[in-house]
Design an enzyme around this catalytic site. Sequence first.
Site, short mmCIF file in Angstrom:
data_model
loop_
_atom_site.label_atom_id
_atom_site.label_comp_id
_atom_site.label_asym_id
_atom_site.label_seq_id
_atom_site.Cartn_x
_atom_site.Cartn_y
_atom_site.Cartn_z
N CYS A 1 0.82 -1.21 0.00
CA CYS A 1 0.00 0.00 0.00
C CYS A 1 0.86 1.26 0.00
O CYS A 1 1.97 1.27 0.52
CB CYS A 1 -0.91 0.02 1.24
SG CYS A 1 -2.19 -1.22 1.17
N CYS B 1 -6.01 0.06 -17.27
CA CYS B 1 -5.52 -0.01 -15.89
C CYS B 1 -4.26 0.86 -15.74
O CYS B 1 -3.66 0.89 -14.67
CB CYS B 1 -5.26 -1.44 -15.46
SG CYS B 1 -4.18 -2.32 -16.58
N GLU C 1 -8.82 -13.34 -26.37
CA GLU C 1 -7.95 -13.38 -25.19
C GLU C 1 -6.77 -14.31 -25.44
O GLU C 1 -6.93 -15.37 -26.03
CB GLU C 1 -8.79 -13.86 -23.99
CG GLU C 1 -8.03 -14.40 -22.80
CD GLU C 1 -7.12 -13.37 -22.14
OE1 GLU C 1 -7.53 -12.21 -21.97
OE2 GLU C 1 -5.97 -13.74 -21.81
N1 SAH Z 1 -11.59 -7.73 -19.86
C1 SAH Z 1 -11.10 -8.69 -18.90
C2 SAH Z 1 -9.58 -8.81 -18.81
C3 SAH Z 1 -8.77 -7.55 -18.86
S1 SAH Z 1 -7.06 -7.72 -18.45
C4 SAH Z 1 -11.70 -8.42 -17.54
O1 SAH Z 1 -12.23 -7.35 -17.28
O2 SAH Z 1 -11.66 -9.31 -16.70
C5 SAH Z 1 -6.25 -7.87 -19.95
C6 SAH Z 1 -6.32 -9.24 -20.58
O3 SAH Z 1 -5.63 -9.18 -21.81
C7 SAH Z 1 -5.66 -10.35 -19.78
O4 SAH Z 1 -6.58 -11.40 -19.60
C8 SAH Z 1 -4.49 -10.80 -20.66
O5 SAH Z 1 -4.23 -12.17 -20.58
C9 SAH Z 1 -4.97 -10.41 -22.04
N2 SAH Z 1 -3.95 -10.15 -23.07
C10 SAH Z 1 -2.71 -9.62 -22.90
N3 SAH Z 1 -2.09 -9.45 -24.08
C11 SAH Z 1 -2.95 -9.89 -25.03
C12 SAH Z 1 -2.88 -9.98 -26.46
N4 SAH Z 1 -1.81 -9.56 -27.11
N5 SAH Z 1 -3.94 -10.48 -27.10
C13 SAH Z 1 -5.04 -10.91 -26.44
N6 SAH Z 1 -5.16 -10.84 -25.10
C14 SAH Z 1 -4.13 -10.35 -24.40
#
Ligand code: SAH
Length: 461
Positions: free
Chosen positions: A89, A417, A345
């Site tokens: 934190c 994020c 994904e």
């Molecule tokens: N929308 C989802 C996940 C967001 S986090 C939610 O809200 O839960 C970002 C995601 O992108 C992760 O699951 C990660 O594995 C994926 N990711 C990272 N690089 C990527 C790529 N080049 N192509 C597809 N997915 C990817």
Amino acid sequence: MKKGQEYIGTIEEMKFPNKGIVNYEEVREDGVITTKVTIPGGILGQKIKFLLTKKKSKKCEGRVIDILEKSQYEDKNPVCPKFGICGGCTYQTMSYGNQLEVKKNMVKSILDEVIKEDYDFQGIIGSPEELEYRNKMEYSFGDQYKGGELCLGLHKKGSFYDIVNTNECKIVNDDYNRILDVILEYFKSQNIPYYHKMSKEGYLRHVLIRRARRTGEIIIAIVTTTTMDVDFKILCDRLLELNLLGDIVGIMHIYNDGLADMVRSDKTEILYGRDYIYEEILGLKFKISLFSFFQTNSLGAEKLYEKAREYVGETKDKLVFDLYSGTGTITQMLAKVAKKVVGVEIIEEAVDAAKENADLNGLENCDFYAGDVLKVIDEIEDKPDLIVLDPPRDGINPHALDKIINYGVERMVYISCKPTSLARDLIVLQERGYKVLKACAVDMFPGTYHVETVCLLSKKP
Ligand code: SAH
């Protein structure tokens, strides 16, 4: 200013992530010289004594030695005894309202710098829970100082090697802390060594715990190397005997001989129960496996997704792409109200879970593709009417962004994020004909500097 010397200054600005800025003025014969010094962890308004640790023509950095006067935002005592030592934190001396104020201003100033036309900045939405909000933790074994006794917890602030016991952590449910106590006591009593990152020797590496906020289901994974043969039976029994608020539904032993300091599996052995939990958000049920991505604050994620859904707007007859879809949370939320949703994904395990989740929720109008967005979108025959983007911290690969823009959809919703990566991508999106209509910050990580941002973009006529 000279590297290695101490100075006094006031933090006049805060920048994401977790950087305070001192504009240090020196009166010299040739006039007043102002040097911008970045102070990690500095809070707006603090008067500090700092050591100048880096001095380059473009970049000066300092480390706080003493806080001479608190910031006006620091109106609270930390809730955790390890605050300041533990690297988890950063903002516990601020009330939650002040944390939100600081995060909102940081996000707004990043966006204002790159958004060229008027847009509606809608402030920040706070997490429904300020404490005990995390549904996942990754802990490391180690010691607090070289040669010290075995510890299990998080990294010490600013340290790669030292570990702090975090069995009083307040951003997790107390179940996590009780589980850590049992695991640590057991391995201490058995004199089992931790894996030393430097010498690459030893056994105990990490502990991963997931605990669903709504269902209370808990899974625990203990990660070790393969260098010893340890019987986990007694430890499992002790864990299962614990009187917890939630329920342990699975215990795993993960073997990892990899050199990188990350939780990964060469082989996973289920010691008890199953290797997944169920969580419920927005009235949907999700099966979450050990490694698949799932937002770490379940109730906060609902706020984020609700905002995203509001921005996506009317979807009744639309085909929506959910790029970077994780376990398909957004895909499924939208599938309830859209013609069809396509999720993409990269982690196969997450895609399998997403498909299973869609079945679980009785949703038939979603498709999931496993692979890199950059490549997979060339293979999808469907053409989207709307796109939702939720990339990892680094933002969208420029070539992938190019392909995404070429669809020419009327509206996009970008969830990020890391606002600085978002800002970089917004520059490109605006150059290529998109306008930012609205943006809103959402806090899912109270006590820390992390913050999410949602943006609505529309194609200019
Ligand atoms: N929308 C989802 C996940 C967001 S986090 C939610 O809200 O839960 C970002 C995601 O992108 C992760 O699951 C990660 O594995 C994926 N990711 C990272 N690089 C990527 C790529 N080049 N192509 C597809 N997915 C990817």
